[in-house]
Design an enzyme around this catalytic site. Structure first.
Site, PDB file in Angstrom:
ATOM      1  CE  LYS A  18      94.052  40.450  23.110  1.00 11.23           C
ATOM      2  NZ  LYS A  18      95.065  40.370  22.049  1.00 11.23           N
ATOM      3  NE  ARG A  93      99.880  42.263  26.131  1.00  3.04           N
ATOM      4  CZ  ARG A  93      98.872  42.917  25.556  1.00  3.04           C
ATOM      5  NH1 ARG A  93      97.785  43.213  26.239  1.00  3.04           N
ATOM      6  NH2 ARG A  93      98.949  43.279  24.300  1.00  3.04           N
ATOM      7  NE  ARG A 138      97.484  50.082  19.096  1.00  4.37           N
ATOM      8  CZ  ARG A 138      96.998  49.007  19.682  1.00  4.37           C
ATOM      9  NH1 ARG A 138      95.697  48.785  19.687  1.00  4.37           N
ATOM     10  NH2 ARG A 138      97.790  48.147  20.276  1.00  4.37           N
ATOM     11  NE  ARG A 149     101.303  45.456  19.645  1.00  8.08           N
ATOM     12  CZ  ARG A 149     100.465  45.936  18.738  1.00  8.08           C
ATOM     13  NH1 ARG A 149     100.905  46.725  17.784  1.00  8.08           N
ATOM     14  NH2 ARG A 149      99.196  45.643  18.792  1.00  8.08           N
TER      15      ARG A 149
HETATM   16  P1  ADP Z   1      97.252  44.398  21.348  1.00  7.71           P
HETATM   17  O1  ADP Z   1      96.655  44.871  20.055  1.00  7.71           O
HETATM   18  O2  ADP Z   1      98.715  44.098  21.278  1.00  7.71           O
HETATM   19  O3  ADP Z   1      96.477  43.318  21.986  1.00  7.71           O
HETATM   20  P2  ADP Z   1      96.748  46.213  23.572  1.00  7.71           P
HETATM   21  O4  ADP Z   1      95.942  47.390  23.234  1.00  7.71           O
HETATM   22  O5  ADP Z   1      96.136  45.153  24.407  1.00  7.71           O
HETATM   23  O6  ADP Z   1      97.305  45.686  22.205  1.00  7.71           O
HETATM   24  O7  ADP Z   1      98.102  46.677  24.321  1.00  7.71           O
HETATM   25  C1  ADP Z   1      98.948  47.671  23.789  1.00  7.71           C
HETATM   26  C2  ADP Z   1     100.231  47.773  24.623  1.00  7.71           C
HETATM   27  O8  ADP Z   1      99.913  48.133  25.980  1.00  7.71           O
HETATM   28  C3  ADP Z   1     101.050  46.487  24.767  1.00  7.71           C
HETATM   29  O9  ADP Z   1     101.901  46.263  23.671  1.00  7.71           O
HETATM   30  C4  ADP Z   1     101.818  46.768  26.065  1.00  7.71           C
HETATM   31  O10 ADP Z   1     102.872  47.674  25.872  1.00  7.71           O
HETATM   32  C5  ADP Z   1     100.771  47.463  26.918  1.00  7.71           C
HETATM   33  N1  ADP Z   1      99.965  46.486  27.691  1.00  7.71           N
HETATM   34  C6  ADP Z   1      98.623  46.276  27.560  1.00  7.71           C
HETATM   35  N2  ADP Z   1      98.209  45.330  28.408  1.00  7.71           N
HETATM   36  C7  ADP Z   1      99.300  44.905  29.091  1.00  7.71           C
HETATM   37  C8  ADP Z   1      99.529  43.938  30.100  1.00  7.71           C
HETATM   38  N3  ADP Z   1      98.535  43.188  30.581  1.00  7.71           N
HETATM   39  N4  ADP Z   1     100.801  43.781  30.567  1.00  7.71           N
HETATM   40  C9  ADP Z   1     101.799  44.512  30.111  1.00  7.71           C
HETATM   41  N5  ADP Z   1     101.665  45.452  29.149  1.00  7.71           N
HETATM   42  C10 ADP Z   1     100.436  45.653  28.637  1.00  7.71           C
END
Ligand code: ADP
Length: 211
Positions: A18, A93, A138, A149
């Site tokens: 994404k 999410r 990371r 996740r």
């Molecule tokens: P991914 O590679 O899992 O898509 P992101 O960078 O989008 O990773 O998100 C990393 C972390 O930040 C998530 O695992 C969560 O802890 C938090 N996070 C990000 N966006 C949200 C959201 N919309 N709602 C709740 N937690 C979030």
């Protein structure tokens, strides 16, 4: 009210690509990327009070509370009144987040145009995350956090699919292809949405038939 701004959600499991696709859309279409993951990581890096609150939740791979991410997104929408449009990456999410986004957009005369789902199978996600962990380190890419996740995605985020299907907004793209090819597919969806929204387009046909 005609809504000219684009509001696009990039949807998919963690490591589906994404962020990569969102950055390309920003470069090609002058849209603003709203990534809650990036915003939260910036908060952690800055050592702010918010960062301290979310740090451990993120490290273990859990979702931070809806209130926090909804406030972050609304704040960014408010700070960019002149944007041509927004790409939501990693948000919404949960169903309450999706409902809050719909309400926030409606109160500003906007709406989601499309939800582009990047479809990638679990084995490919695991492979990608192993590489990313080795390359970038990371903290939440370690195998335990990543499993959490993925579990949270299946439990809390995948139920958004029927929510957007019911609104007739879901578009699916094969996320197993090369970055280039995924980008072309996403670009094609965007072209269709832009054509449907464009008043010039309607004007063009009206002119054609009035000759
Ligand atoms: P991914 O590679 O899992 O898509 P992101 O960078 O989008 O990773 O998100 C990393 C972390 O930040 C998530 O695992 C969560 O802890 C938090 N996070 C990000 N966006 C949200 C959201 N919309 N709602 C709740 N937690 C979030």
């Amino acid at each position: 009210m005609t809504d000219r701004k684009l509001n696009l959600i990039l949807f998919g499991p963690p490591a589906a690509g994404k962020g990569t696709q969102a950055k390309r859309l920003v470069a090609d279409h002058a849209l603003i990327q709203l990534s809650t993951g990036d915003m939260l990581r910036a908060a952690v890096a800055s050592g702010s009070e918010l960062g301290e609150r979310v740090k451990l939740i993120m490290q273990r791979g859990d979702l931070v509370s809806d209130d926090i991410v909804i406030a972050l997104i609304e704040d960014q929408i408010n700070q960019n009144p002149d944007a041509a449009g927004f790409i939501y990456d990693g948000f919404p999410r949960t169903v309450p987040q999706a409902e809050a986004l719909d309400a926030a957009l409606a109160s500003r005369g906007m709406a989601i145009d499309s939800v582009i789902r990047l479809v990638v199978d679990d084995t490919a996600l695991m492979d990608r995350i192993k590489t990313r962990f080795a390359e970038q380190g990371r903290k939440d890419d370690n195998p335990e956090s990543f499993a959490i996740r993925l579990g949270n995605y299946n439990k809390q985020t995948a139920p958004l699919l029927p929510y957007y299907v019911a609104q007739g907004k879901l578009a699916e793209v094969d996320g197993m292809q090369s970055i280039e090819s995924v980008s072309t597919q996403v670009g094609d969806v965007l072209k269709m949405i832009k054509a449907a929204k464009s008043p010039q387009k309607k004007g063009f046909f009206a002119r054609l038939f009035s000759r």
